[in-house]
Design an enzyme around this catalytic site. Structure first.
Site, PDB file in Angstrom:
ATOM      1  N   TYR A  75       1.514  -0.982 -12.304  1.00  0.00           N
ATOM      2  CA  TYR A  75       0.178  -1.161 -12.880  1.00  0.00           C
ATOM      3  C   TYR A  75       0.062  -0.538 -14.282  1.00  0.00           C
ATOM      4  O   TYR A  75      -1.028  -0.162 -14.699  1.00  0.00           O
ATOM      5  CB  TYR A  75      -0.908  -0.623 -11.924  1.00  0.00           C
ATOM      6  CG  TYR A  75      -0.805  -1.234 -10.540  1.00  0.00           C
ATOM      7  CD1 TYR A  75      -1.217  -2.535 -10.322  1.00  0.00           C
ATOM      8  CD2 TYR A  75      -0.246  -0.533  -9.466  1.00  0.00           C
ATOM      9  CE1 TYR A  75      -1.089  -3.123  -9.073  1.00  0.00           C
ATOM     10  CE2 TYR A  75      -0.109  -1.112  -8.214  1.00  0.00           C
ATOM     11  CZ  TYR A  75      -0.541  -2.411  -8.031  1.00  0.00           C
ATOM     12  OH  TYR A  75      -0.405  -2.990  -6.787  1.00  0.00           O
ATOM     13  N   CYS A  95     -10.069   5.321 -29.070  1.00  0.00           N
ATOM     14  CA  CYS A  95     -11.358   5.902 -29.408  1.00  0.00           C
ATOM     15  C   CYS A  95     -12.222   6.099 -28.170  1.00  0.00           C
ATOM     16  O   CYS A  95     -13.315   5.529 -28.056  1.00  0.00           O
ATOM     17  CB  CYS A  95     -12.060   5.007 -30.424  1.00  0.00           C
ATOM     18  SG  CYS A  95     -11.059   4.771 -31.887  1.00  0.00           S
ATOM     19  N   GLU A  96     -11.695   6.847 -27.227  1.00  0.00           N
ATOM     20  CA  GLU A  96     -12.411   7.173 -25.984  1.00  0.00           C
ATOM     21  C   GLU A  96     -11.984   8.582 -25.610  1.00  0.00           C
ATOM     22  O   GLU A  96     -10.776   8.869 -25.579  1.00  0.00           O
ATOM     23  CB  GLU A  96     -11.936   6.266 -24.829  1.00  0.00           C
ATOM     24  CG  GLU A  96     -12.270   4.819 -24.945  1.00  0.00           C
ATOM     25  CD  GLU A  96     -13.584   4.459 -24.300  1.00  0.00           C
ATOM     26  OE1 GLU A  96     -14.047   5.220 -23.430  1.00  0.00           O
ATOM     27  OE2 GLU A  96     -14.149   3.427 -24.683  1.00  0.00           O
ATOM     28  N   TYR A 121      -8.792   5.783 -12.399  1.00  0.00           N
ATOM     29  CA  TYR A 121      -9.007   6.545 -11.171  1.00  0.00           C
ATOM     30  C   TYR A 121      -8.318   7.904 -11.160  1.00  0.00           C
ATOM     31  O   TYR A 121      -7.826   8.350 -10.124  1.00  0.00           O
ATOM     32  CB  TYR A 121      -8.669   5.738  -9.905  1.00  0.00           C
ATOM     33  CG  TYR A 121      -7.598   4.677 -10.040  1.00  0.00           C
ATOM     34  CD1 TYR A 121      -7.943   3.328 -10.066  1.00  0.00           C
ATOM     35  CD2 TYR A 121      -6.255   5.030 -10.121  1.00  0.00           C
ATOM     36  CE1 TYR A 121      -6.973   2.357 -10.190  1.00  0.00           C
ATOM     37  CE2 TYR A 121      -5.279   4.052 -10.234  1.00  0.00           C
ATOM     38  CZ  TYR A 121      -5.652   2.713 -10.268  1.00  0.00           C
ATOM     39  OH  TYR A 121      -4.686   1.751 -10.377  1.00  0.00           O
ATOM     40  N   GLU A 142       3.884  -6.671   1.809  1.00  0.00           N
ATOM     41  CA  GLU A 142       3.686  -6.954   0.374  1.00  0.00           C
ATOM     42  C   GLU A 142       3.719  -5.702  -0.479  1.00  0.00           C
ATOM     43  O   GLU A 142       2.723  -5.358  -1.124  1.00  0.00           O
ATOM     44  CB  GLU A 142       2.310  -7.592   0.176  1.00  0.00           C
ATOM     45  CG  GLU A 142       2.151  -8.957   0.738  1.00  0.00           C
ATOM     46  CD  GLU A 142       0.707  -9.402   0.721  1.00  0.00           C
ATOM     47  OE1 GLU A 142       0.471 -10.594   0.916  1.00  0.00           O
ATOM     48  OE2 GLU A 142      -0.194  -8.553   0.534  1.00  0.00           O
ATOM     49  N   PRO A 143       4.825  -4.998  -0.541  1.00  0.00           N
ATOM     50  CA  PRO A 143       4.851  -3.797  -1.391  1.00  0.00           C
ATOM     51  C   PRO A 143       4.796  -4.165  -2.868  1.00  0.00           C
ATOM     52  O   PRO A 143       5.403  -5.143  -3.305  1.00  0.00           O
ATOM     53  CB  PRO A 143       6.191  -3.144  -1.045  1.00  0.00           C
ATOM     54  CG  PRO A 143       7.045  -4.269  -0.542  1.00  0.00           C
ATOM     55  CD  PRO A 143       6.112  -5.256   0.107  1.00  0.00           C
ATOM     56  N   GLY A 144       4.065  -3.381  -3.618  1.00  0.00           N
ATOM     57  CA  GLY A 144       4.025  -3.546  -5.070  1.00  0.00           C
ATOM     58  C   GLY A 144       4.483  -2.246  -5.706  1.00  0.00           C
ATOM     59  O   GLY A 144       5.628  -2.080  -6.118  1.00  0.00           O
ATOM     60  N   ARG A 145       3.564  -1.285  -5.704  1.00  0.00           N
ATOM     61  CA  ARG A 145       3.808   0.012  -6.334  1.00  0.00           C
ATOM     62  C   ARG A 145       5.133   0.649  -5.915  1.00  0.00           C
ATOM     63  O   ARG A 145       5.901   1.134  -6.747  1.00  0.00           O
ATOM     64  CB  ARG A 145       2.656   0.946  -5.927  1.00  0.00           C
ATOM     65  CG  ARG A 145       2.689   2.328  -6.538  1.00  0.00           C
ATOM     66  CD  ARG A 145       1.632   3.216  -5.852  1.00  0.00           C
ATOM     67  NE  ARG A 145       0.347   2.577  -5.769  1.00  0.00           N
ATOM     68  CZ  ARG A 145      -0.573   2.582  -6.751  1.00  0.00           C
ATOM     69  NH1 ARG A 145      -0.331   3.227  -7.861  1.00  0.00           N
ATOM     70  NH2 ARG A 145      -1.720   1.958  -6.600  1.00  0.00           N
ATOM     71  N   GLY A 193       0.762  -1.240   0.000  1.00  0.00           N
ATOM     72  CA  GLY A 193       0.000   0.000   0.000  1.00  0.00           C
ATOM     73  C   GLY A 193       0.792   1.288   0.000  1.00  0.00           C
ATOM     74  O   GLY A 193       0.210   2.360  -0.223  1.00  0.00           O
TER      75      GLY A 193
HETATM   76  C1  LIG Z   1      -3.255  -8.353  -1.250  1.00  0.00           C
HETATM   77  C2  LIG Z   1      -2.415  -7.265  -1.811  1.00  0.00           C
HETATM   78  N1  LIG Z   1      -1.168  -7.113  -1.352  1.00  0.00           N
HETATM   79  C3  LIG Z   1      -0.355  -6.158  -1.847  1.00  0.00           C
HETATM   80  C4  LIG Z   1      -0.777  -5.299  -2.831  1.00  0.00           C
HETATM   81  C5  LIG Z   1       0.174  -4.276  -3.353  1.00  0.00           C
HETATM   82  O1  LIG Z   1      -0.242  -2.989  -3.073  1.00  0.00           O
HETATM   83  P1  LIG Z   1       0.666  -1.761  -3.483  1.00  0.00           P
HETATM   84  O2  LIG Z   1       0.986  -1.896  -4.907  1.00  0.00           O
HETATM   85  O3  LIG Z   1      -0.194  -0.585  -3.192  1.00  0.00           O
HETATM   86  O4  LIG Z   1       1.879  -1.794  -2.593  1.00  0.00           O
HETATM   87  C6  LIG Z   1      -2.085  -5.402  -3.326  1.00  0.00           C
HETATM   88  C7  LIG Z   1      -2.556  -4.470  -4.370  1.00  0.00           C
HETATM   89  O5  LIG Z   1      -3.663  -4.378  -4.740  1.00  0.00           O
HETATM   90  C8  LIG Z   1      -2.926  -6.415  -2.804  1.00  0.00           C
HETATM   91  O6  LIG Z   1      -4.161  -6.578  -3.262  1.00  0.00           O
END
Ligand SMILES: Cc1ncc(COP(=O)(O)O)c(C=O)c1O
Length: 427
Positions: free
Chosen positions: A383, A354-355, A325, A283-286, A245
């Site tokens: 993403y 085409c939007e 978003y 669980e970092p992603g972004r 998050g």
């Molecule tokens: C279960 C879970 N963990 C981790 C993440 C990664 O979140 P972020 O990319 O905001 O760090 C997500 C993103 O939707 C998620 O659904």
């Protein structure tokens, strides 16, 4: 006049230089040359940026807590080469589908470091995870629990976590808020108690801990306290996984907590609320991938209606976030002097689809752009590739890694032949 390289602001990947006359160097490679060599649109990824962020997460946890594991949330950039970088750096991996599991295994992740998520996992996905021998399955609901018990079978055991919706909504866009009371993700607190009792009575499932993920692009860390307090009322288990998050600043005026501040806050909360002996997973992603990547486009048209519209050769097929978003980005015209912020040219950078919603940057402060110019949009690692699509029959862009002045394609550009490759002959 020769340009003076300047260190670019936080929206650019590690080591980027951007001079006053718009010369952009990514991973030691000139952006104009990259556009010429690989075509546009293209995702340019500075590999060292990915590695550095992974190390910062690992070090920040190691300095504060003995037993912690950092999982890359692979949905943010589900690309084998990116996953391989994180496997090499020692991260674990969160997958949210059979497809992401396939990518993680292809990238070389040890199955014992893969964690399966999903609010509507199919039986086939659960079976694939069991067959692969994943570390744990993060169970989302009572129906899944029943299916999993059946699939595990007598005489075998599977480690699981329960995903709990703590009833807390962070200050982020509703489409990426996931932990509130009326969410599709996870057990409400009442059902979580039922699930805990059921797992404790099971001879096939081992409850390792609880999981929550309250949302994405979180800039205020405060809601993690309320979420952890809510989940802690269910009991203390070996592992607590507080999801990902951490937000990132998408524009140069933006700011976000640092990786170190985020880790410190989460670890302090666990120590205070659950005690120091709990295992922490994150669980970092972004925040691992957003900054690594710059998308290059080529200008195709410039028109002056009420506003100036700069039309480029990509759009919602390579970056859906502005349309999904209202995400904000900024951009530069490569090779043109950077605009004077006190007297800027404002233009909308429009995609080719085409939007009417297909606008990559509204009100961009941009040098005057002309057809053939290359436009660079930073902060597109999270993403972007993940949600790429072939709307209007647009082949998806390549992913190009850069570093030390060298560039290599890690995902080739999709072709028109790819677009028909799934057609069944004579159908
Ligand atoms: C279960 C879970 N963990 C981790 C993440 C990664 O979140 P972020 O990319 O905001 O760090 C997500 C993103 O939707 C998620 O659904």
């Amino acid at each position: 006049m020769a340009s003076t390289p300047t260190t670019a602001t936080h929206v650019w990947p590690l080591g980027t230089t951007l001079s006053a006359d718009g010369v952009l160097v990514l991973g030691g490679c000139d952006a104009q040359d990259l556009a010429r060599e690989f075509g546009t649109p293209a995702y340019i990824v500075v590999e060292e940026d990915l590695r550095r962020r992974a190390r910062r997460f690992l070090e920040a946890f190691a300095q504060r807590h003995a037993d912690a594991e950092v999982h890359f949330a692979s949905k943010a950039f589900p690309c084998t080469a990116v996953l391989r970088v994180f496997a090499q750096e020692g991260l674990a991996c969160d997958v949210a589908s059979g497809g992401e599991l396939h990518l993680a295994l292809a990238a070389g992740f040890d199955p014992a470091r893969i964690h399966l998520h999903g609010n509507a996992k199919t039986e086939a996905e659960l079976q694939a995870a069991l067959d692969a021998g994943v570390a744990d399955i993060v169970v989302d609901n009572l129906d899944e629990l029943a299916v999993l018990e059946r699939l595990v079978g007598a005489g075998r055991r599977q480690r699981i976590l329960l995903r709990v919706a703590p009833g807390v909504s962070p200050d982020t866009h509703p489409h990426i808020s996931t932990g509130g009371p009326n969410t599709k993700f996870g057990f409400n607190l009442h059902d979580a108690r039922t699930a805990i009792a059921r797992v404790e009575a099971s001879d096939r499932l081992d409850l390792d801990g609880l999981h929550f993920h309250i949302g994405s692009q979180i800039l205020d860390l405060e809601p993690f306290r309320a979420a952890l307090e809510a989940v802690a009322r269910l009991g203390t288990f070996r592992t607590i996984n507080m999801g990902g998050g951490l937000g990132v600043p998408y524009t140069h005026e933006g700011s976000a907590p640092s990786i170190e501040d985020y880790v410190e806050r989460k670890v302090d909360l666990v120590h205070e609320i659950l005690g120091p002996g709990v295992r922490i997973a994150d669980e970092p992603g972004r925040s691992l991938v957003a900054t690594s990547t710059v998308t290059l486009y080529t200008v195709q048209s410039v028109k002056h209606n009420v506003s100036t519209w700069v039309g480029v050769d990509g759009g919602m097929s390579d970056n859906l976030r502005p349309m999904l978003y209202g995400a904000r980005y900024e951009a530069v015209v490569v090779g043109r002097p950077l605009p004077d912020p006190t007297d800027p040219t404002v233009a909308h950078i429009a995609g080719k689809h085409c939007e009417s919603s297909d606008v990559i940057v509204h009100d961009a402060l941009l040098a005057e752009a002309r057809p053939g110019d290359v436009i660079a949009v930073p902060m597109t690692g999270a993403y972007g590739h993940a949600m790429a699509n072939t709307y209007n029959g647009q082949p998806r862009p390549p992913v190009v890694f850069v570093g030390d002045g060298r560039a290599r394609v890690v995902v080739r550009r999709e072709t028109y032949a790819d677009l028909t490759s799934r057609d069944v002959a004579n159908a």
